[in-house]
Design a protein around this motif. Structure first.
Motif, PDB file in Angstrom:
ATOM      1  N   TYR A 180       0.831  -1.205   0.000  1.00  0.00           N
ATOM      2  CA  TYR A 180       0.000   0.000   0.000  1.00  0.00           C
ATOM      3  C   TYR A 180       0.866   1.257   0.000  1.00  0.00           C
ATOM      4  O   TYR A 180       0.580   2.235  -0.690  1.00  0.00           O
ATOM      5  CB  TYR A 180      -0.922   0.017   1.221  1.00  0.00           C
ATOM      6  CG  TYR A 180      -1.864  -1.162   1.314  1.00  0.00           C
ATOM      7  CD1 TYR A 180      -2.356  -1.786   0.171  1.00  0.00           C
ATOM      8  CD2 TYR A 180      -2.266  -1.653   2.554  1.00  0.00           C
ATOM      9  CE1 TYR A 180      -3.216  -2.866   0.251  1.00  0.00           C
ATOM     10  CE2 TYR A 180      -3.124  -2.730   2.656  1.00  0.00           C
ATOM     11  CZ  TYR A 180      -3.606  -3.334   1.497  1.00  0.00           C
ATOM     12  OH  TYR A 180      -4.450  -4.409   1.587  1.00  0.00           O
ATOM     13  N   SER A 181       1.936   1.216   0.789  1.00  0.00           N
ATOM     14  CA  SER A 181       2.840   2.366   0.860  1.00  0.00           C
ATOM     15  C   SER A 181       3.493   2.623  -0.489  1.00  0.00           C
ATOM     16  O   SER A 181       3.625   3.771  -0.927  1.00  0.00           O
ATOM     17  CB  SER A 181       3.906   2.135   1.929  1.00  0.00           C
ATOM     18  OG  SER A 181       4.830   3.197   1.953  1.00  0.00           O
ATOM     19  N   SER A 182       3.889   1.540  -1.141  1.00  0.00           N
ATOM     20  CA  SER A 182       4.532   1.684  -2.456  1.00  0.00           C
ATOM     21  C   SER A 182       3.559   2.305  -3.463  1.00  0.00           C
ATOM     22  O   SER A 182       3.929   3.199  -4.229  1.00  0.00           O
ATOM     23  CB  SER A 182       5.002   0.313  -2.946  1.00  0.00           C
ATOM     24  OG  SER A 182       5.547   0.406  -4.236  1.00  0.00           O
ATOM     25  N   GLN A 183       2.299   1.842  -3.433  1.00  0.00           N
ATOM     26  CA  GLN A 183       1.292   2.392  -4.336  1.00  0.00           C
ATOM     27  C   GLN A 183       1.058   3.870  -4.047  1.00  0.00           C
ATOM     28  O   GLN A 183       0.958   4.688  -4.966  1.00  0.00           O
ATOM     29  CB  GLN A 183      -0.025   1.629  -4.190  1.00  0.00           C
ATOM     30  CG  GLN A 183       0.021   0.189  -4.688  1.00  0.00           C
ATOM     31  CD  GLN A 183      -1.286  -0.541  -4.432  1.00  0.00           C
ATOM     32  OE1 GLN A 183      -2.344   0.080  -4.305  1.00  0.00           O
ATOM     33  NE2 GLN A 183      -1.219  -1.858  -4.326  1.00  0.00           N
ATOM     34  N   PHE A 184       0.967   4.212  -2.760  1.00  0.00           N
ATOM     35  CA  PHE A 184       0.700   5.599  -2.381  1.00  0.00           C
ATOM     36  C   PHE A 184       1.815   6.521  -2.858  1.00  0.00           C
ATOM     37  O   PHE A 184       1.565   7.586  -3.426  1.00  0.00           O
ATOM     38  CB  PHE A 184       0.551   5.695  -0.848  1.00  0.00           C
ATOM     39  CG  PHE A 184       0.372   7.093  -0.344  1.00  0.00           C
ATOM     40  CD1 PHE A 184      -0.874   7.698  -0.363  1.00  0.00           C
ATOM     41  CD2 PHE A 184       1.456   7.816   0.143  1.00  0.00           C
ATOM     42  CE1 PHE A 184      -1.045   8.995   0.090  1.00  0.00           C
ATOM     43  CE2 PHE A 184       1.295   9.114   0.594  1.00  0.00           C
ATOM     44  CZ  PHE A 184       0.039   9.702   0.569  1.00  0.00           C
TER      45      PHE A 184
END
Length: 520
Positions: A48-52
């Motif tokens: 999720y962090s990578s996508q954000f």
């Protein structure tokens, strides 16, 4: 040393113990697996962090929201600009009112409808009706209603849903149009200066807390006496004594309401007012000219301003006499027309246990849909009459700016999400509930006579919106307005037939019932 039989028993016991331990271990492992399944994992969070962080827009949105708040960051300036505050039909109301830190919006809205008609009929510049007066009697009636509900459910288990509902709200501030009508029809009205606001009407939470606490003690006592064999007649006598304490608490908190008062107002005189304005402008210009020369104007002191207009004086009048004599509004001549798409249209519904007083009008609504509501509402505004309505005031709203509009509060763009539930499912899933009542004072119509936006009189004071007024887009109206209370004369034959039909009774915990029960 163990005997052969004892040794055999010991071996069997050991085997059984090992089996039990194995089974326990297996169950424990199974439970661990079940609890772990569906849990948030570190690898998921990292993804999720990578996508954000892969999207530059997310960082910009975060900077705006963190420092300014979600709503401020979501404001769409183009949407706000398009939602102009001009209206083709616009009624002129008195000064804006302020419910402050109380849940009396339903009461303020009803009083705003009544005072509009009184200001117009009596030709007054302004008039405010006492909100505290109705507030006092609403608390008394709700206290009596609660204790009567206790007597009605003496054998109801305390774990039942019925009991949970009865014991939930007590004398809380929320209410509905029919509660307002009940109060006015029974107790009348009075001007605000006859019974003004107080610290506990402005901010009611503390008073309500301790009144509710005493009422719950009363409920426990009534149930205990019932278990001991007390008759209903005896319990009602005890209840009457209990209400005396509630009256004392309310009188200490709000001041005892006056039984009579003096009504003194002065009507407008438009010609004299215009004349005075012209004279004031002329005197001001002469004074400015003299001041430039260092001379005193000869007109200074020659003309004195007098308040003109007819003086209305009615001494020692009761609230009911005042209501019937000076207010032309017949509160029994209204129909609550609703848009509740999770219920069948063309039906009259009544909410069980929804009144604020014993033998009072229960909440009823004719579920006719938005087309019927808007058509009748426009006709009512064109004839010069405002309307009480209830909505969910929270979604896509800007309190400070006074805006109700999905395009202006573009949280979907801010968060890159979509909100797709329709109105029916928002009710079913508790996502949207009616929580605020206001007054509709105007509408803008396009070239085809269709509404584009609505002028809303709020009761949150002059510091929010544009001098206390909000603008509502027609799209928002369709999505988040649930009821509009309309005069019968503007309703079509089908709606009137439904309004006079036998109502379908709804349980108090029905989604729409919950929406109408907690207006604040």
């Amino acid at each position: 040393m163990l005997t052969r039989q004892a040794e055999k028993s010991h071996i069997v016991s050991s085997i059984e113990l090992m089996t039990q331990n194995t089974e326990k271990t297996a169950v424990s492992a199974s439970q661990t697996a079940l609890s772990a399944e569906g849990a948030l994992t570190s690898s998921m969070s990292e993804g999720y962090s990578s996508q954000f962080n892969s999207q530059r827009a997310n960082k910009i949105a975060a900077n705006a929201a963190v420092h300014n708040g979600v709503l401020a960051a979501a404001v769409d300036y183009e949407g706000v600009r398009q939602l102009r505050r001009t209206f083709s039909i616009e009624l002129k109301q008195g000064s804006i009112t302020n419910q402050k830190r109380s849940g009396r919006c339903w009461m303020f809205s009803g009083l705003n409808v009544c005072r509009y008609e009184m200001i117009k009929d009596l030709n007054l510049a302004d008039l405010e009706l006492s909100e505290t007066y109705l507030f006092f009697w609403d608390k008394m009636e709700k206290a009596n209603y609660y204790l009567e509900s206790i007597l009605d459910t003496l054998d109801e288990p305390l774990s039942s849903r019925e009991w949970e509902y009865v014991n939930a709200d007590l004398v809380d501030d929320g209410g509905w149009f029919w509660g307002f009508a009940n109060l006015v029809n029974k107790y009348g009205l009075m001007p605000a200066d006859a019974y003004p606001e107080s610290a506990n009407s402005d901010s009611s939470a503390d008073m309500v807390q301790y009144v509710n606490a005493l009422l719950r003690e009363d409920a426990a006592q009534l149930r205990a006496r019932h278990e001991q064999g007390a008759s209903l007649a005896v319990l009602r006598e005890v209840k009457s004594q209990m209400l005396a304490a509630i009256y004392r608490m309310l009188s200490i908190s709000l001041g005892e309401p006056p039984a009579t008062f003096d009504f003194v107002v002065r009507t407008k005189d438009d010609e004299d007012k215009d004349s005075q304005s012209a004279e004031s402008s002329e005197n001001s210009s002469a004074a400015d000219s003299s001041a430039e020369k260092g001379e005193k104007s000869e007109k200074d002191g020659e003309k004195k301003g007098f308040i003109t207009g007819k003086l209305i004086v009615d001494k020692n009048i009761t609230p009911l006499e005042f209501f019937h004599k000076y207010c032309s509004v017949d509160l029994n001549d209204y129909v609550d027309v609703a848009d509740a798409p999770h219920k069948e249209y063309g039906k009259l519904y009544e909410l069980r246990r929804s009144s604020n007083m014993v033998a009072g009008h229960e909440i009823q609504f004719a579920n006719m849909g938005m087309d019927v509501i808007k058509r009748a509402l426009i006709a009512q505004l064109q004839a010069g009459h405002p309307a009480w309505f209830a909505c969910d005031c929270e979604p896509f709203s800007l309190r400070r700016m006074g805006v109700f509009d999905r395009k202006s509060v573009n949280v979907e763009a801010l968060f890159d999400v979509e909100y797709k539930l329709d109105k029916a499912d928002r009710l079913r899933f508790g996502e949207s509930l009616g929580n605020h009542a206001m007054t509709i004072q105007g509408v803008d119509l396009d070239e085809n006579g269709n509404p584009t936006r609505w002028k809303i009189e709020n009761s949150w004071g002059k510091m929010v919106g544009e001098n206390g007024y909000f603008v509502m887009s027609d799209e928002w109206f369709s999505d988040f307005v649930y009821d509009v209370v309309l005069r019968r004369e503007f309703l079509d034959a089908d709606t009137l037939a439904v309004a006079h039909s036998k109502p379908v009774e709804l349980e108090p915990w029905d989604p729409f019932c919950k929406a109408t029960r907690c207006i604040a």
